[in-house]
Design a protein around this motif. Structure first.
Motif, PDB file in Angstrom:
ATOM      1  N   GLU A  62       0.793  -1.219   0.000  1.00  0.00           N
ATOM      2  CA  GLU A  62       0.000   0.000   0.000  1.00  0.00           C
ATOM      3  C   GLU A  62       0.827   1.271   0.000  1.00  0.00           C
ATOM      4  O   GLU A  62       0.350   2.310  -0.429  1.00  0.00           O
ATOM      5  CB  GLU A  62      -0.939   0.000   1.209  1.00  0.00           C
ATOM      6  CG  GLU A  62      -1.965  -1.103   1.148  1.00  0.00           C
ATOM      7  CD  GLU A  62      -2.855  -1.153   2.371  1.00  0.00           C
ATOM      8  OE1 GLU A  62      -2.597  -0.408   3.342  1.00  0.00           O
ATOM      9  OE2 GLU A  62      -3.808  -1.944   2.356  1.00  0.00           O
ATOM     10  N   ASP A  63       2.050   1.209   0.533  1.00  0.00           N
ATOM     11  CA  ASP A  63       2.855   2.428   0.598  1.00  0.00           C
ATOM     12  C   ASP A  63       4.325   2.097   0.315  1.00  0.00           C
ATOM     13  O   ASP A  63       4.680   0.948   0.054  1.00  0.00           O
ATOM     14  CB  ASP A  63       2.694   3.133   1.950  1.00  0.00           C
ATOM     15  CG  ASP A  63       3.121   2.286   3.139  1.00  0.00           C
ATOM     16  OD1 ASP A  63       3.971   1.383   2.984  1.00  0.00           O
ATOM     17  OD2 ASP A  63       2.623   2.535   4.248  1.00  0.00           O
ATOM     18  N   GLU A  64       5.160   3.118   0.363  1.00  0.00           N
ATOM     19  CA  GLU A  64       6.568   2.955   0.013  1.00  0.00           C
ATOM     20  C   GLU A  64       7.305   2.029   0.980  1.00  0.00           C
ATOM     21  O   GLU A  64       8.205   1.291   0.584  1.00  0.00           O
ATOM     22  CB  GLU A  64       7.245   4.325  -0.030  1.00  0.00           C
ATOM     23  CG  GLU A  64       8.538   4.314  -0.810  1.00  0.00           C
ATOM     24  CD  GLU A  64       9.003   5.708  -1.171  1.00  0.00           C
ATOM     25  OE1 GLU A  64      10.137   6.049  -0.790  1.00  0.00           O
ATOM     26  OE2 GLU A  64       8.257   6.439  -1.843  1.00  0.00           O
ATOM     27  N   TYR A  65       6.903   2.018   2.246  1.00  0.00           N
ATOM     28  CA  TYR A  65       7.548   1.107   3.199  1.00  0.00           C
ATOM     29  C   TYR A  65       7.224  -0.351   2.868  1.00  0.00           C
ATOM     30  O   TYR A  65       8.083  -1.226   3.011  1.00  0.00           O
ATOM     31  CB  TYR A  65       7.139   1.447   4.637  1.00  0.00           C
ATOM     32  CG  TYR A  65       7.705   2.775   5.091  1.00  0.00           C
ATOM     33  CD1 TYR A  65       9.081   2.960   5.210  1.00  0.00           C
ATOM     34  CD2 TYR A  65       6.864   3.836   5.370  1.00  0.00           C
ATOM     35  CE1 TYR A  65       9.603   4.177   5.612  1.00  0.00           C
ATOM     36  CE2 TYR A  65       7.377   5.064   5.773  1.00  0.00           C
ATOM     37  CZ  TYR A  65       8.746   5.229   5.894  1.00  0.00           C
ATOM     38  OH  TYR A  65       9.264   6.438   6.281  1.00  0.00           O
ATOM     39  N   ASP A  66       6.004  -0.627   2.417  1.00  0.00           N
ATOM     40  CA  ASP A  66       5.666  -1.978   1.979  1.00  0.00           C
ATOM     41  C   ASP A  66       6.513  -2.384   0.774  1.00  0.00           C
ATOM     42  O   ASP A  66       6.980  -3.517   0.690  1.00  0.00           O
ATOM     43  CB  ASP A  66       4.176  -2.079   1.613  1.00  0.00           C
ATOM     44  CG  ASP A  66       3.252  -1.933   2.808  1.00  0.00           C
ATOM     45  OD1 ASP A  66       3.701  -2.170   3.962  1.00  0.00           O
ATOM     46  OD2 ASP A  66       2.072  -1.587   2.594  1.00  0.00           O
ATOM     47  N   VAL A  67       6.702  -1.464  -0.163  1.00  0.00           N
ATOM     48  CA  VAL A  67       7.549  -1.736  -1.332  1.00  0.00           C
ATOM     49  C   VAL A  67       8.960  -2.068  -0.871  1.00  0.00           C
ATOM     50  O   VAL A  67       9.566  -3.053  -1.314  1.00  0.00           O
ATOM     51  CB  VAL A  67       7.560  -0.534  -2.314  1.00  0.00           C
ATOM     52  CG1 VAL A  67       8.588  -0.746  -3.428  1.00  0.00           C
ATOM     53  CG2 VAL A  67       6.178  -0.305  -2.905  1.00  0.00           C
ATOM     54  N   GLN A  68       9.493  -1.261   0.048  1.00  0.00           N
ATOM     55  CA  GLN A  68      10.848  -1.503   0.543  1.00  0.00           C
ATOM     56  C   GLN A  68      10.957  -2.849   1.246  1.00  0.00           C
ATOM     57  O   GLN A  68      11.932  -3.589   1.025  1.00  0.00           O
ATOM     58  CB  GLN A  68      11.275  -0.383   1.492  1.00  0.00           C
ATOM     59  CG  GLN A  68      11.529   0.933   0.802  1.00  0.00           C
ATOM     60  CD  GLN A  68      11.813   2.061   1.781  1.00  0.00           C
ATOM     61  OE1 GLN A  68      11.989   1.839   2.973  1.00  0.00           O
ATOM     62  NE2 GLN A  68      11.860   3.276   1.272  1.00  0.00           N
ATOM     63  N   ASP A  69       9.993  -3.192   2.086  1.00  0.00           N
ATOM     64  CA  ASP A  69      10.040  -4.459   2.813  1.00  0.00           C
ATOM     65  C   ASP A  69      10.024  -5.655   1.861  1.00  0.00           C
ATOM     66  O   ASP A  69      10.810  -6.592   2.012  1.00  0.00           O
ATOM     67  CB  ASP A  69       8.886  -4.565   3.804  1.00  0.00           C
ATOM     68  CG  ASP A  69       9.019  -3.603   4.974  1.00  0.00           C
ATOM     69  OD1 ASP A  69      10.138  -3.119   5.241  1.00  0.00           O
ATOM     70  OD2 ASP A  69       7.991  -3.334   5.627  1.00  0.00           O
ATOM     71  N   LEU A  70       9.121  -5.626   0.890  1.00  0.00           N
ATOM     72  CA  LEU A  70       9.037  -6.734  -0.057  1.00  0.00           C
ATOM     73  C   LEU A  70      10.285  -6.795  -0.937  1.00  0.00           C
ATOM     74  O   LEU A  70      10.853  -7.873  -1.151  1.00  0.00           O
ATOM     75  CB  LEU A  70       7.767  -6.609  -0.913  1.00  0.00           C
ATOM     76  CG  LEU A  70       7.545  -7.709  -1.957  1.00  0.00           C
ATOM     77  CD1 LEU A  70       7.599  -9.100  -1.318  1.00  0.00           C
ATOM     78  CD2 LEU A  70       6.224  -7.484  -2.673  1.00  0.00           C
ATOM     79  N   LEU A  71      10.739  -5.650  -1.418  1.00  0.00           N
ATOM     80  CA  LEU A  71      11.936  -5.628  -2.257  1.00  0.00           C
ATOM     81  C   LEU A  71      13.151  -6.120  -1.477  1.00  0.00           C
ATOM     82  O   LEU A  71      13.980  -6.864  -2.007  1.00  0.00           O
ATOM     83  CB  LEU A  71      12.179  -4.220  -2.809  1.00  0.00           C
ATOM     84  CG  LEU A  71      13.309  -4.107  -3.835  1.00  0.00           C
ATOM     85  CD1 LEU A  71      13.027  -4.966  -5.064  1.00  0.00           C
ATOM     86  CD2 LEU A  71      13.499  -2.665  -4.249  1.00  0.00           C
ATOM     87  N   HIS A  72      13.258  -5.739  -0.213  1.00  0.00           N
ATOM     88  CA  HIS A  72      14.371  -6.196   0.618  1.00  0.00           C
ATOM     89  C   HIS A  72      14.387  -7.724   0.703  1.00  0.00           C
ATOM     90  O   HIS A  72      15.435  -8.359   0.554  1.00  0.00           O
ATOM     91  CB  HIS A  72      14.277  -5.572   2.011  1.00  0.00           C
ATOM     92  CG  HIS A  72      15.498  -5.763   2.833  1.00  0.00           C
ATOM     93  ND1 HIS A  72      15.478  -5.672   4.196  1.00  0.00           N
ATOM     94  CD2 HIS A  72      16.786  -6.053   2.508  1.00  0.00           C
ATOM     95  CE1 HIS A  72      16.698  -5.894   4.678  1.00  0.00           C
ATOM     96  NE2 HIS A  72      17.501  -6.129   3.667  1.00  0.00           N
ATOM     97  N   GLY A  73      13.227  -8.318   0.930  1.00  0.00           N
ATOM     98  CA  GLY A  73      13.136  -9.775   0.973  1.00  0.00           C
ATOM     99  C   GLY A  73      13.550 -10.413  -0.342  1.00  0.00           C
ATOM    100  O   GLY A  73      14.259 -11.427  -0.364  1.00  0.00           O
TER     101      GLY A  73
END
Length: 173
Positions: A62-73
């Motif tokens: 939903e937001d940029e932090y979600d993008v970062q978390d998924l991309l990090h994984g």
């Protein structure tokens, strides 16, 4: 010699055009290829996470932090040394933090997620500032700007990509 020089110049232009600078080592080239693949398939992974078995809770991006978390994984599949939120040198009186630094490969990954208020014009401006900031970081030889735009707010994404991509003051964007 003139003919050989012309051939070499042509080869260098082809190498630059296909995304691998002549003096980039194999780690960086391989890393760039892996990051590109992750970014190209990111939306499929995000969509799959919404379709859980038996209606179990899920991760919505939903937001940029979600993008970062998924991309990090996803980056952890290929990379061992992923540094989050590394500080950049001061630029125009301010510092900021890059999203991910892959130190061995000398690649920085900057993430954005479009939303109301962060559409093409403002997004392009933010990325231009990021590009300027990262040029002075000693470990940034390549900058990958990943923009997750599930609602299609950017009308001409390829145009934006072409405007921002290229070599700038020693880094490849």
């Amino acid at each position: 010699l003139r003919q050989a020089s012309a051939i070499l110049e042509s080869l260098i232009r082809e190498i630059d055009e296909f995304g691998i600078a002549p003096n980039v080592d194999d780690n960086a080239a391989s890393g760039f290829t892996q990051i590109t693949r992750i970014c190209e398939r990111f939306h499929l992974v995000a969509r799959q996470l919404r379709a859980r078995h038996a209606d179990r809770p899920t991760l919505d991006v939903e937001d940029e932090y979600d993008v970062q978390d998924l991309l990090h994984g996803l980056l952890q599949i290929f990379f061992d040394d992923i540094r989050r939120e590394e500080w950049t040198p001061s630029y125009a009186g301010a510092t900021s933090r890059m999203d991910f630094l892959l130190k061995t490969e000398q690649i920085v990954v900057e993430t954005k997620r479009t939303r109301k208020g962060l559409e093409a014009k403002r997004l392009g401006e933010e990325l231009m500032v990021d590009i300027q900031r990262y040029q002075s970081h000693q470990d940034c030889k390549t900058l990958v700007c990943f923009v997750f735009d599930p609602e299609g707010r950017i009308v001409n994404p390829r145009g934006m990509e072409r405007d921002l991509a290229g070599s700038r003051s020693g880094i490849k964007v």
